[in-house]
Design an enzyme around this catalytic site. Structure first.
Site, PDB file in Angstrom:
ATOM      1  N   ASN A 199       0.876  -1.338   0.111  1.00 56.32           N
ATOM      2  CA  ASN A 199       0.000  -0.081   0.049  1.00 56.32           C
ATOM      3  C   ASN A 199       0.899   1.072  -0.041  1.00 56.32           C
ATOM      4  O   ASN A 199       2.177   1.348   0.153  1.00 56.32           O
ATOM      5  CB  ASN A 199      -1.148   0.059   1.065  1.00 56.32           C
ATOM      6  CG  ASN A 199      -0.065   0.190   2.548  1.00 56.32           C
ATOM      7  OD1 ASN A 199       0.580   0.594   2.592  1.00 56.32           O
ATOM      8  ND2 ASN A 199      -0.860  -0.571   3.443  1.00 56.32           N
ATOM      9  N   ARG A 200       0.361   2.316   0.079  1.00 57.06           N
ATOM     10  CA  ARG A 200       1.175   3.676  -0.192  1.00 57.06           C
ATOM     11  C   ARG A 200       1.973   3.798   1.077  1.00 57.06           C
ATOM     12  O   ARG A 200       3.157   4.237   0.893  1.00 57.06           O
ATOM     13  CB  ARG A 200       0.202   4.947  -0.387  1.00 57.06           C
ATOM     14  CG  ARG A 200       1.131   6.080  -0.558  1.00 57.06           C
ATOM     15  CD  ARG A 200       0.197   7.244  -1.258  1.00 57.06           C
ATOM     16  NE  ARG A 200       1.099   8.504  -1.468  1.00 57.06           N
ATOM     17  CZ  ARG A 200       0.836   9.358  -2.324  1.00 57.06           C
ATOM     18  NH1 ARG A 200      -0.265   9.287  -3.206  1.00 57.06           N
ATOM     19  NH2 ARG A 200       1.648  10.395  -2.534  1.00 57.06           N
ATOM     20  N   GLU A 202       3.082   1.690   3.075  1.00 59.13           N
ATOM     21  CA  GLU A 202       4.313   0.768   3.180  1.00 59.13           C
ATOM     22  C   GLU A 202       5.525   1.043   2.013  1.00 59.13           C
ATOM     23  O   GLU A 202       6.611   0.795   2.333  1.00 59.13           O
ATOM     24  CB  GLU A 202       3.958  -0.775   2.811  1.00 59.13           C
ATOM     25  CG  GLU A 202       2.938  -1.214   3.878  1.00 59.13           C
ATOM     26  CD  GLU A 202       2.185  -2.550   3.614  1.00 59.13           C
ATOM     27  OE1 GLU A 202       1.592  -3.248   4.381  1.00 59.13           O
ATOM     28  OE2 GLU A 202       1.766  -2.568   2.389  1.00 59.13           O
ATOM     29  N   ASP A 268      -5.568  -8.909   1.318  1.00 61.88           N
ATOM     30  CA  ASP A 268      -5.463 -10.196   0.734  1.00 61.88           C
ATOM     31  C   ASP A 268      -6.274 -10.497  -0.269  1.00 61.88           C
ATOM     32  O   ASP A 268      -5.954 -11.367  -0.962  1.00 61.88           O
ATOM     33  CB  ASP A 268      -5.932 -11.300   2.253  1.00 61.88           C
ATOM     34  CG  ASP A 268      -5.378 -10.764   3.301  1.00 61.88           C
ATOM     35  OD1 ASP A 268      -3.860 -10.719   3.332  1.00 61.88           O
ATOM     36  OD2 ASP A 268      -5.714 -11.077   4.524  1.00 61.88           O
TER      37      ASP A 268
END
Length: 476
Positions: A199-200, A202, A268
């Protein structure tokens, strides 16, 4: 924006995927809250409902199984009641389990207490799953790899994937793609994987804060190159996803969520749908669009929940991303419509600032047939036709607005000064243009008439034009 050619939903039953990573049990206790505790300023919840769901890599496996993918799961659990609650639904779903069970650690469990569908608190029961001696995962993965088409690593930072590089190398040596849902600030651990899905937040933990999309794209592309990845799929929350693939322009996929209820497990679902689509033979951009669709369904559910193949098929076929097509996809889609006996109408324009004249014109055009195609000049094409300062709105925004009109079925961009090549490729039954054109002046008219089609000129509403609106704004 590069609209995506979307083939039909693939046969996921042809896919076989091995999942390895951190496993956990997601527990939900729910009940009514009617008073505050006299012992502390906290609500008192009278528990009347309990539910256990597989989480982490187990949720990924369950999502794959829900799509009909032949799925196997490698991971670590304790030898406890939570492990039995975790594995039971996986076995029931047909997931093949290759687990290393330990006596010295509990199965990771996350207990969420809810009232009126709102989460009040989460309690985590866990210890590091990092191996004390020999890492059991490489041998388990190596034994299972020959039976699968793709390896998916689900890293939640709990210690199971202590050395993902070994697993990646073993899979790549067999010619298998490797997808990774990463964790932490050291993405070098995943060097050589096929694709990562951070994600952004991370991603920025690795490349640094990005003030704008241009910075984000540049840094992500550099990271992709440094790690020898084929692609990065960055999830952007309410803004959708960003695909950065080697040798291709960055592709932004707007969010497909209609209602965000709970983001638990959405990552997920994204990587499961993406892996399933790739293993079943979909090209990467279309597979990402499908994963984006699945994410929109997942966040509308409470807790870690899988997305079934039937609901995904309904959403995929009915969603607005099916309206935005590139040339090849449009030609294919129009051919299918005409095979069903539908009459296809086509028009074109810049549609820079959509106004009531445009809306009325498109409604008239749609009334001439069963389907309406709108071809839209891209930004460079508009600039050449209208001069510097135009367009006011980029092609992505213009197409999105057109896609939202009830009269419009499909929208497609073109980069040439005229849409003649696109019109000739599509071959509509009716070609429509607004204004004071003569039929002979309309781009693509010869192609349409040569195929037995019709060319029509419709009147615009008087006094309505984008140029007039821009002039009025500038005079204010």
């Amino acid at each position: 924006m590069s609209p995506i050619p979307l083939p039909d939903l693939p046969d996921f039953g042809r896919a076989s995927i091995l999942v390895a990573g951190d496993l956990m049990l997601d527990r939900y206790w729910s009940g009514c809250t009617r008073r505050i505790s006299p012992e502390a300023p906290v609500p008192v919840v009278r528990i009347d409902g309990r539910e256990d769901r597989p989480g982490g890599g187990a949720n990924v496996a369950l999502n794959l199984a829900a799509l009909g993918v032949r799925t196997a799961l490698v991971g670590v659990t304790g030898r406890d009641e939570a492990a039995e609650c975790l594995t039971a639904p996986l076995r029931e779903a047909g997931v093949a389990l290759h687990l290393h069970r330990r006596d010295d650690v509990p199965t990771i469990t996350k207990l969420r207490v809810l009232s009126h569908h709102q989460q009040l608190i989460r309690l985590d029961f866990e210890a590091s799953l990092a191996p004390l001696a020999e890492d059991p995962l490489p041998a388990l993965v190596e034994a299972a790899l020959p039976h699968h088409q793709l390896l998916l690593l689900s890293d939640y930072g709990k210690g199971t994937l202590v050395d993902p590089q070994r697993l990646i190398e073993r899979a790549r040596a067999r010619g298998l793609p490797v997808l990774v849902d990463p964790k932490g600030s050291d993405f070098a651990r995943y060097r050589g994987a096929t694709l990562l899905t951070p994600n952004r937040g991370e991603l920025e933990a690795v490349v640094g804060p990005c003030a704008d999309d241009a910075t984000l794209i540049a840094r992500a592309e550099r990271l992709r190159d440094e790690l020898a990845l084929e692609a990065l799929l960055v999830t952007l929350g309410e803004r959708g996803m960003l695909l950065l693939a080697a040798g291709a322009e960055a592709l932004h996929l707007p969010t497909q969520a209609r209602e965000v209820f709970d983001v638990t497990g959405a990552g997920d679902t994204v990587i499961a749908a993406l892996a399933a689509a790739l293993a079943a033979g979909m090209p990467l951009p279309a597979a990402c669009a499908l994963a984006n669709c699945a994410a929109g369904l997942a966040v509308a559910k409470l807790g870690t929940a899988s997305v079934g193949v039937r609901e995904l098929a309904r959403a995929y076929r009915g969603g607005e991303w099916r309206t935005l097509l590139d040339r090849d996809a449009l030609v294919h889609t129009v051919a299918e419509a005409r095979a069903r006996g539908e009459r296809v109408v086509m028009t074109n324009g810049c549609f820079d600032i959509l106004h009531e004249g445009h809306v009325a014109y498109l409604q008239q055009a749609r009334a001439l047939g069963d389907r309406l195609v709108v071809a839209v000049n891209d930004d460079d094409s508009v600039r050449r036709l209208k001069g510097e300062g135009r367009p006011i709105n980029g092609v992505e925004q213009r197409m999105a607005v057109l896609a939202g009109l009830a009269s419009v079925d499909w929208v497609c961009p073109f980069s040439e000064d005229t849409p003649e090549a696109l019109i000739c490729a599509v071959g509509p039954d009716v070609l429509v243009k607004g204004g004071d054109y003569h039929v002979e002046e309309i781009a693509g008219a010869d192609c349409v008439r040569a195929r037995g089609g019709e060319v029509r000129v419709l009147d615009f509403l008087p006094g309505r034009s984008t140029s007039r609106i821009i002039g009025a704004i500038r005079d204010v």
